[in-house]
Write a protein that holds these residues in place. Structure first.
Motif, PDB file in Angstrom:
ATOM      1  N   ASN A  65       0.807  -1.227   0.000  1.00 54.47           N
ATOM      2  CA  ASN A  65       0.000   0.000   0.000  1.00 54.47           C
ATOM      3  C   ASN A  65       0.837   1.273   0.000  1.00 54.47           C
ATOM      4  O   ASN A  65       0.370   2.309  -0.465  1.00 54.47           O
ATOM      5  CB  ASN A  65      -0.949   0.017   1.205  1.00 54.47           C
ATOM      6  N   LEU A  66       2.039   1.214   0.541  1.00 57.89           N
ATOM      7  CA  LEU A  66       2.877   2.413   0.622  1.00 57.89           C
ATOM      8  C   LEU A  66       4.016   2.395  -0.392  1.00 57.89           C
ATOM      9  O   LEU A  66       4.981   3.140  -0.240  1.00 57.89           O
ATOM     10  CB  LEU A  66       3.468   2.550   2.034  1.00 57.89           C
ATOM     11  N   GLY A  67       3.902   1.574  -1.401  1.00 57.87           N
ATOM     12  CA  GLY A  67       4.980   1.420  -2.384  1.00 57.87           C
ATOM     13  C   GLY A  67       5.464   2.725  -2.977  1.00 57.87           C
ATOM     14  O   GLY A  67       6.666   2.930  -3.161  1.00 57.87           O
ATOM     15  N   ASN A  68       4.537   3.652  -3.257  1.00 59.46           N
ATOM     16  CA  ASN A  68       4.942   4.910  -3.881  1.00 59.46           C
ATOM     17  C   ASN A  68       5.580   5.877  -2.885  1.00 59.46           C
ATOM     18  O   ASN A  68       6.200   6.852  -3.287  1.00 59.46           O
ATOM     19  CB  ASN A  68       3.743   5.581  -4.565  1.00 59.46           C
ATOM     20  N   ARG A  69       5.446   5.633  -1.590  1.00 56.44           N
ATOM     21  CA  ARG A  69       6.022   6.515  -0.560  1.00 56.44           C
ATOM     22  C   ARG A  69       7.382   6.015  -0.063  1.00 56.44           C
ATOM     23  O   ARG A  69       8.056   6.698   0.692  1.00 56.44           O
ATOM     24  CB  ARG A  69       5.088   6.597   0.657  1.00 56.44           C
ATOM     25  N   LEU A  70       7.764   4.804  -0.460  1.00 57.26           N
ATOM     26  CA  LEU A  70       8.986   4.196   0.065  1.00 57.26           C
ATOM     27  C   LEU A  70      10.170   4.421  -0.861  1.00 57.26           C
ATOM     28  O   LEU A  70      10.024   4.418  -2.081  1.00 57.26           O
ATOM     29  CB  LEU A  70       8.787   2.686   0.236  1.00 57.26           C
ATOM     30  N   VAL A  71      11.344   4.611  -0.266  1.00 57.19           N
ATOM     31  CA  VAL A  71      12.601   4.654  -1.002  1.00 57.19           C
ATOM     32  C   VAL A  71      13.480   3.582  -0.375  1.00 57.19           C
ATOM     33  O   VAL A  71      13.873   3.707   0.794  1.00 57.19           O
ATOM     34  CB  VAL A  71      13.269   6.039  -0.896  1.00 57.19           C
ATOM     35  N   ALA A  72      13.724   2.518  -1.102  1.00 56.01           N
ATOM     36  CA  ALA A  72      14.511   1.373  -0.616  1.00 56.01           C
ATOM     37  C   ALA A  72      13.919   0.808   0.673  1.00 56.01           C
ATOM     38  O   ALA A  72      14.645   0.445   1.595  1.00 56.01           O
ATOM     39  CB  ALA A  72      15.964   1.767  -0.423  1.00 56.01           C
ATOM     40  N   GLY A  73      12.597   0.756   0.754  1.00 54.38           N
ATOM     41  CA  GLY A  73      11.922   0.179   1.911  1.00 54.38           C
ATOM     42  C   GLY A  73      11.825   1.094   3.112  1.00 54.38           C
ATOM     43  O   GLY A  73      11.350   0.690   4.167  1.00 54.38           O
ATOM     44  N   VAL A  74      12.275   2.345   2.982  1.00 55.66           N
ATOM     45  CA  VAL A  74      12.273   3.301   4.096  1.00 55.66           C
ATOM     46  C   VAL A  74      11.234   4.375   3.829  1.00 55.66           C
ATOM     47  O   VAL A  74      11.174   4.935   2.735  1.00 55.66           O
ATOM     48  CB  VAL A  74      13.672   3.947   4.272  1.00 55.66           C
ATOM     49  N   ILE A  75      10.416   4.646   4.832  1.00 62.27           N
ATOM     50  CA  ILE A  75       9.426   5.721   4.719  1.00 62.27           C
ATOM     51  C   ILE A  75       9.963   6.929   5.488  1.00 62.27           C
ATOM     52  O   ILE A  75      10.490   6.787   6.593  1.00 62.27           O
ATOM     53  CB  ILE A  75       8.049   5.271   5.252  1.00 62.27           C
ATOM     54  N   THR A  76       9.866   8.100   4.859  1.00 65.68           N
ATOM     55  CA  THR A  76      10.382   9.325   5.458  1.00 65.68           C
ATOM     56  C   THR A  76       9.271  10.353   5.551  1.00 65.68           C
ATOM     57  O   THR A  76       8.544  10.577   4.585  1.00 65.68           O
ATOM     58  CB  THR A  76      11.545   9.890   4.616  1.00 65.68           C
ATOM     59  N   ILE A  77       9.138  10.963   6.720  1.00 63.17           N
ATOM     60  CA  ILE A  77       8.113  11.977   6.967  1.00 63.17           C
ATOM     61  C   ILE A  77       8.811  13.229   7.485  1.00 63.17           C
ATOM     62  O   ILE A  77       9.606  13.154   8.430  1.00 63.17           O
ATOM     63  CB  ILE A  77       7.081  11.470   7.990  1.00 63.17           C
ATOM     64  N   ARG A  78       8.493  14.364   6.867  1.00 62.65           N
ATOM     65  CA  ARG A  78       9.073  15.639   7.287  1.00 62.65           C
ATOM     66  C   ARG A  78       7.980  16.503   7.875  1.00 62.65           C
ATOM     67  O   ARG A  78       6.935  16.707   7.256  1.00 62.65           O
ATOM     68  CB  ARG A  78       9.717  16.339   6.094  1.00 62.65           C
ATOM     69  N   ALA A  79       8.214  17.004   9.079  1.00 64.44           N
ATOM     70  CA  ALA A  79       7.251  17.873   9.753  1.00 64.44           C
ATOM     71  C   ALA A  79       7.945  19.186  10.095  1.00 64.44           C
ATOM     72  O   ALA A  79       8.974  19.190  10.757  1.00 64.44           O
ATOM     73  CB  ALA A  79       6.727  17.219  11.023  1.00 64.44           C
ATOM     74  N   GLU A  80       7.369  20.292   9.619  1.00 67.60           N
ATOM     75  CA  GLU A  80       7.953  21.599   9.904  1.00 67.60           C
ATOM     76  C   GLU A  80       6.879  22.666  10.102  1.00 67.60           C
ATOM     77  O   GLU A  80       7.127  23.846   9.937  1.00 67.60           O
ATOM     78  CB  GLU A  80       8.920  22.016   8.791  1.00 67.60           C
ATOM     79  N   GLU A  81       5.674  22.224  10.472  1.00 64.48           N
ATOM     80  CA  GLU A  81       4.584  23.193  10.596  1.00 64.48           C
ATOM     81  C   GLU A  81       4.613  23.985  11.900  1.00 64.48           C
ATOM     82  O   GLU A  81       3.953  25.012  12.004  1.00 64.48           O
ATOM     83  CB  GLU A  81       3.214  22.537  10.390  1.00 64.48           C
ATOM     84  N   TYR A  82       5.344  23.495  12.892  1.00 65.72           N
ATOM     85  CA  TYR A  82       5.399  24.197  14.175  1.00 65.72           C
ATOM     86  C   TYR A  82       6.759  24.854  14.366  1.00 65.72           C
ATOM     87  O   TYR A  82       7.743  24.461  13.735  1.00 65.72           O
ATOM     88  CB  TYR A  82       5.129  23.219  15.331  1.00 65.72           C
ATOM     89  N   ARG A  83       6.831  25.812  15.280  1.00 63.27           N
ATOM     90  CA  ARG A  83       8.086  26.507  15.553  1.00 63.27           C
ATOM     91  C   ARG A  83       8.920  25.777  16.599  1.00 63.27           C
ATOM     92  O   ARG A  83      10.043  26.157  16.876  1.00 63.27           O
ATOM     93  CB  ARG A  83       7.795  27.931  16.010  1.00 63.27           C
TER      94      ARG A  83
END
Length: 142
Positions: A65-83
């Motif tokens: 299900n997350l095939g398009n979000r994975l790079v070499a089997g690793v999922i990366t999430i970036r959060a920068e909405e808060y200070r």
């Protein structure tokens, strides 16, 4: 959700903190002098393909299900909405949990097509006739 401790995914599955990799950098966008000096953006990486904390069936489902979000089997999430770095870490953990929850959810049951009942067909036809008569009454004959 506090950053310390495992991230709960569902009743029986939780991701231990040892399997998470964090990177911090400066956030983009407005924020004044504070944003230029503080590494508040949080980047969370989770090696889904090699994680021992997910059962094999759930891991297969998540990888599919997350095939398009994975790079070499690793999922990366970036959060920068808060200070605040802490709030960005919490946001990244929450997004990872939601994403994995949705990815390991069982597929919905297949829809079995049904035939409309005779009464439903008759009601639909009556409504169509009534609507046609209403519109015909509005028509002007030349």
């Amino acid at each position: 959700m506090p950053v310390t401790g495992p991230i709960p995914i569902n009743g029986s599955v939780a991701i231990p903190e040892a399997e998470l990799r964090w990177r911090f950098s400066r956030s983009s966008g407005p924020g004044g002098q504070h944003v230029n000096t503080s590494a508040t953006a949080a980047e969370l990486s989770f090696d889904l393909a090699n994680s021992p904390s997910l059962p094999p069936l759930l891991k297969e489902r998540a990888l599919a299900n997350l095939g398009n979000r994975l790079v070499a089997g690793v999922i990366t999430i970036r959060a920068e909405e808060y200070r605040s770095q802490l709030r960005n870490r919490d946001a990244a953990c929450e997004r990872l949990a939601v994403m994995l929850r949705e990815a390991i959810a069982p597929p919905p049951r297949k829809r079995r097509p049904t035939k409309p009942s005779r009464g439903m067909i008759e009601r639909r036809l009556q409504n169509k006739k009534r609507r046609a008569e209403t519109k015909a009454g509005r028509r002007r004959d030349w």
